[in-house]
Write an enzyme that holds these catalytic residues in place. Structure first.
Site, PDB file in Angstrom:
ATOM      1  N   ALA A   1      41.468 -31.734 -92.193  1.00 37.71           N
ATOM      2  CA  ALA A   1      42.326 -31.707 -93.381  1.00 37.71           C
ATOM      3  C   ALA A   1      41.715 -32.415 -94.583  1.00 37.71           C
ATOM      4  O   ALA A   1      41.998 -32.040 -95.725  1.00 37.71           O
ATOM      5  CB  ALA A   1      43.677 -32.322 -93.040  1.00 37.71           C
ATOM      6  N   THR A   2      40.883 -33.407 -94.352  1.00 44.79           N
ATOM      7  CA  THR A   2      40.257 -34.078 -95.496  1.00 44.79           C
ATOM      8  C   THR A   2      39.405 -33.076 -96.266  1.00 44.79           C
ATOM      9  O   THR A   2      39.511 -32.956 -97.500  1.00 44.79           O
ATOM     10  CB  THR A   2      39.388 -35.271 -95.018  1.00 44.79           C
ATOM     11  OG1 THR A   2      40.233 -36.178 -94.303  1.00 44.79           O
ATOM     12  CG2 THR A   2      38.737 -35.988 -96.179  1.00 44.79           C
TER      13      THR A   2
ATOM     14  N   ASN B   1      52.985 -38.496 -93.332  1.00 48.72           N
ATOM     15  CA  ASN B   1      52.384 -39.034 -92.113  1.00 48.72           C
ATOM     16  C   ASN B   1      52.899 -40.421 -91.755  1.00 48.72           C
ATOM     17  O   ASN B   1      52.646 -40.897 -90.649  1.00 48.72           O
ATOM     18  CB  ASN B   1      50.860 -39.076 -92.246  1.00 48.72           C
ATOM     19  CG  ASN B   1      50.408 -39.729 -93.527  1.00 48.72           C
ATOM     20  OD1 ASN B   1      50.824 -39.338 -94.624  1.00 48.72           O
ATOM     21  ND2 ASN B   1      49.573 -40.732 -93.425  1.00 48.72           N
TER      22      ASN B   1
ATOM     23  N   GLN C   1      50.608 -32.883 -90.943  1.00 49.32           N
ATOM     24  CA  GLN C   1      51.543 -33.487 -89.981  1.00 49.32           C
ATOM     25  C   GLN C   1      52.644 -32.524 -89.564  1.00 49.32           C
ATOM     26  O   GLN C   1      53.369 -32.788 -88.607  1.00 49.32           O
ATOM     27  CB  GLN C   1      52.170 -34.751 -90.590  1.00 49.32           C
ATOM     28  CG  GLN C   1      51.179 -35.871 -90.829  1.00 49.32           C
ATOM     29  CD  GLN C   1      50.698 -36.533 -89.547  1.00 49.32           C
ATOM     30  OE1 GLN C   1      51.296 -36.380 -88.478  1.00 49.32           O
ATOM     31  NE2 GLN C   1      49.610 -37.278 -89.639  1.00 49.32           N
TER      32      GLN C   1
ATOM     33  N   SER D   1      44.900 -29.484 -89.706  1.00 47.88           N
ATOM     34  CA  SER D   1      43.858 -30.116 -88.902  1.00 47.88           C
ATOM     35  C   SER D   1      44.240 -30.047 -87.426  1.00 47.88           C
ATOM     36  O   SER D   1      45.338 -30.456 -87.044  1.00 47.88           O
ATOM     37  CB  SER D   1      43.738 -31.582 -89.337  1.00 47.88           C
ATOM     38  OG  SER D   1      42.652 -32.192 -88.699  1.00 47.88           O
ATOM     39  N   ALA D   2      43.324 -29.539 -86.594  1.00 39.96           N
ATOM     40  CA  ALA D   2      43.663 -29.261 -85.193  1.00 39.96           C
ATOM     41  C   ALA D   2      44.051 -30.507 -84.391  1.00 39.96           C
ATOM     42  O   ALA D   2      44.912 -30.442 -83.519  1.00 39.96           O
ATOM     43  CB  ALA D   2      42.475 -28.568 -84.509  1.00 39.96           C
ATOM     44  N   HIS D   3      43.434 -31.662 -84.709  1.00 35.94           N
ATOM     45  CA  HIS D   3      43.677 -32.821 -83.836  1.00 35.94           C
ATOM     46  C   HIS D   3      45.073 -33.427 -83.998  1.00 35.94           C
ATOM     47  O   HIS D   3      45.452 -34.335 -83.263  1.00 35.94           O
ATOM     48  CB  HIS D   3      42.589 -33.886 -84.010  1.00 35.94           C
ATOM     49  CG  HIS D   3      42.654 -34.706 -85.264  1.00 35.94           C
ATOM     50  ND1 HIS D   3      43.170 -35.965 -85.293  1.00 35.94           N
ATOM     51  CD2 HIS D   3      42.266 -34.436 -86.528  1.00 35.94           C
ATOM     52  CE1 HIS D   3      43.067 -36.463 -86.521  1.00 35.94           C
ATOM     53  NE2 HIS D   3      42.527 -35.547 -87.289  1.00 35.94           N
TER      54      HIS D   3
ATOM     55  N   THR E   1      27.449 -22.854 -90.246  1.00 34.85           N
ATOM     56  CA  THR E   1      27.800 -22.208 -88.975  1.00 34.85           C
ATOM     57  C   THR E   1      29.188 -22.663 -88.549  1.00 34.85           C
ATOM     58  O   THR E   1      29.466 -23.865 -88.533  1.00 34.85           O
ATOM     59  CB  THR E   1      26.763 -22.607 -87.905  1.00 34.85           C
ATOM     60  OG1 THR E   1      25.483 -22.170 -88.359  1.00 34.85           O
ATOM     61  CG2 THR E   1      27.086 -21.980 -86.559  1.00 34.85           C
TER      62      THR E   1
ATOM     63  N   CYS F   1      44.311 -43.175 -90.945  1.00 30.82           N
ATOM     64  CA  CYS F   1      43.244 -42.484 -91.663  1.00 30.82           C
ATOM     65  C   CYS F   1      42.721 -43.301 -92.823  1.00 30.82           C
ATOM     66  O   CYS F   1      41.776 -42.933 -93.485  1.00 30.82           O
ATOM     67  CB  CYS F   1      43.756 -41.151 -92.158  1.00 30.82           C
ATOM     68  SG  CYS F   1      44.719 -40.361 -90.905  1.00 30.82           S
TER      69      CYS F   1
END
Ligand code: PLP
Length: 406
Positions: A70-71, A155, A183, A203-205, A244, A350
Site C-alpha cells: 500500500a505504501t 488503521n 485496512q 496490501s495483501a498482508h 517483473t 507502520c
C-alpha cells in the site's frame, strides 16, 4: 503470546501459502516470458487470478496495477495523478488522520507547489470520531482540486468514512477520488463502483496474504484516470509499473482475499460458515471491551462506538476487530512492557521508526497525555475467546499494579 495486532499485519492464511508454493517451486518462469510454454503457463495463472481478484472488488482486470504494497500504491496514486503532465489543477484535499504513506507524499507535493488542504474530522466526543466533516469538504473541494485522498477505514481507530458521499462531491467538480483501503479490504465488503472511487490502494498482508505485494485500482471503464508511472523500465503492467511481477505474491493475494470473501459469505462460492468471520471478530471485540470497562470504568473508547445489534457489514461505521482505548493516567508503553506476552500497539506499527504519539488520536482532539495512554487492539481470524479472556485478565492485573506505582 497472544497476538492482537491484526492492523499491523495478519498471519498468512493456509490457502494463500498453498496457492503460492508451486510458484516458488516448479512454476518459477517469468510471467513476461511468453515466448515459451513455461512462461505462458504462469502468465495464464496470473491472468486468471487477476480477473477474479478484480471481480471481488467490482473492477475489471485491466484496472489493477500490482505493487509492493500500500505504501507504493499510495505513492503511485498521489504522484501519478498530480504530477501527470496533463494535470492542470494544483489543489489536493485530505484529512489529518491518514496513514503516513499518504501524508508524506502529500508533504512532498506541497513542497513542489501544490496547495494541500486538510479538512477537519469529527472529534473524540462526537458520535463518529474521525469521520470527515462533509460540510467543510463541500466548501473546500472545487474546480481547482486535482485529487481528494481519504482512507476507507482508519488503521488506529477503525473509523469507516462515507466514501460514496465524498465521491459525489469530488465528481461534481471533476476532482479525482483516491482511497487507501488497506485496512478495509477483507474486513468489510469493498466494491469500487458502489464507493465510486477513481483509485484505491490495498496490501495483501492486511488480509492474510503475503507481505510485499499489493495493488492499486485505477478506474478506466467509466472514467479514464490519467496516471503517470513512477517506476519505469521494462514496461510491464501496461507500462503503469515496470518490473517483473511478484507471481507468487499475486497468487497468494488472490487466494487470501477469496478466503476472506468466502468466510464472510461475500462471494458466490461462499462456504456455509455459520457465524461469518466479521461478526465473530466483532463479538470478540465486544467481549474485550466489556471485560475492560466493567473493571475499569474510567477507561475511555477512542473512535466510534458500535451498535449492539449489527446490520450488514457494508453499513458498519467502525472496523469489526478494532478497539482503541485510553487508560489514562497509565501509559500505553508501560502497559505493553508489563504484559510482554500480549502483542498490541500504541499507534501505528507502520510508523515505528518515528516513536512520537499518535497523530490520529491527536487529530480527534486527544491531549498528548491521553494519546500516550492509549492502546490499539486489532482482533482477527485466529483469535479465540480464550485469547480475549486471557488478554483481559493480563491487562486488568497490570493496570491494578501500575496504578499502585503512580
Ligand atoms: N495504509 C494504511 C492505512 C496502513 O494501515 C498501512 C500499513 O499499516 C499502509 C498504508 C502501508 O502498507 P504496506 O505495509 O503494504 O506498505
Amino acid at each position: 503470546m497472544i497476538y492482537l495486532d491484526y492492523h499491523a499485519t495478519t498471519p498468512l492464511a493456509p490457502e494463500a501459502l498453498e496457492a503460492m508454493l508451486p510458484l516458488m517451486q516448479e512454476l518459477y518462469a517469468n510471467a513476461g516470458s511468453t515466448t515459451h510454454a513455461a512462461g505462458r503457463q504462469v502468465a495464464e495463472l496470473i491472468e486468471r487470478a487477476t480477473v477474479e481478484l478484480a471481480g471481488l472488488l467490482g473492477a475489471a482486470d485491466d484496472e489493477l496495477v500490482f505493487t509492493s504494497g500500500a505504501t507504493e500504491s499510495n505513492n503511485l496514486a498521489l504522484f501519478g495523478t498530480c504530477l501527470h503532465p496533463r494535470q492542470k489543477r494544483r489543489k489536493i484535499v485530505s484529512v489529518a488522520t491518514e496513514h503516513k504513506a499518504v501524508l508524506d507524499p502529500l508533504l512532498r507535493l506541497e513542497r513542489q507547489g501544490f496547495e494541500v488542504v486538510y479538512v477537519p474530522v469529527a472529534q473524540f466526543d462526537s458520535l463518529q470520531p474521525g469521520v470527515v466533516d462533509l460540510g467543510q469538504l463541500a466548501e473546500v473541494v472545487d474546480e481547482q482540486t486535482a485529487l481528494v485522498t481519504i482512507m476507507l477505514a482508519n488503521n488506529e481507530i477503525g473509523t469507516i468514512q462515507p466514501l460514496r458521499a465524498i465521491a459525489d462531491q469530488c465528481h461534481r467538480v471533476g476532482a479525482l477520488l483516491h482511497t487507501d483501503a488497506t485496512q478495509a479490504l477483507g474486513r468489510i465488503p469493498v466494491d469500487v463502483d458502489l464507493l465510486d472511487v477513481d483509485l484505491m490502494s490495498f496490501s495483501a498482508h492486511k488480509f492474510y496474504g503475503p507481505k510485499g505485494v499489493g495493488g492499486l485500482y485505477v478506474r478506466r471503464k467509466t472514467r479514464r484516470v490519467k496516471l503517470q508511472p513512477q517506476i519505469v523500465g521494462g514496461g510491464q503492467q501496461h507500462n503503469y509499473r515496470s518490473g517483473t511481477i511478484n507471481t507468487a505474491g499475486i497468487i497468494g493475494m488472490h487466494a487470501a482475499l477469496l478466503g476472506c470473501y468466502r468466510l464472510n459469505a461475500w462471494s458466490d462460492g461462499a462456504e456455509s460458515v455459520g457465524v461469518v468471520e466479521w461478526r465473530r471478530v466483532a463479538g470478540l471485540r465486544q467481549r474485550l471491551y466489556d471485560r475492560l470497562i466493567q473493571r475499569e470504568p474510567s477507561l475511555s473508547l477512542n473512535g466510534p462506538g458500535w451498535p449492539s445489534e449489527f446490520g450488514e457489514a457494508g453499513e458498519l461505521t467502525r472496523l469489526p476487530g478494532n478497539l482503541n482505548c485510553c487508560f489514562y493516567p497509565i501509559e500505553g508503553q508501560s502497559l505493553m512492557m508489563d504484559v510482554p506476552e500480549l502483542a498490541v500497539s500504541s499507534g501505528s506499527a507502520c510508523t515505528s521508526a518515528e516513536p512520537g504519539t499518535s497523530h490520529v488520536l491527536r487529530a480527534i482532539g486527544l491531549t498528548e497525555e491521553q494519546a500516550r495512554s492509549s492502546l490499539r487492539f486489532g482482533i482477527g481470524r485466529f483469535n479465540t475467546e480464550q485469547d480475549i479472556e486471557l488478554a483481559a485478565d493480563w491487562l486488568l492485573a497490570s493496570l491494578e499494579k501500575l496504578r499502585r506505582l503512580i
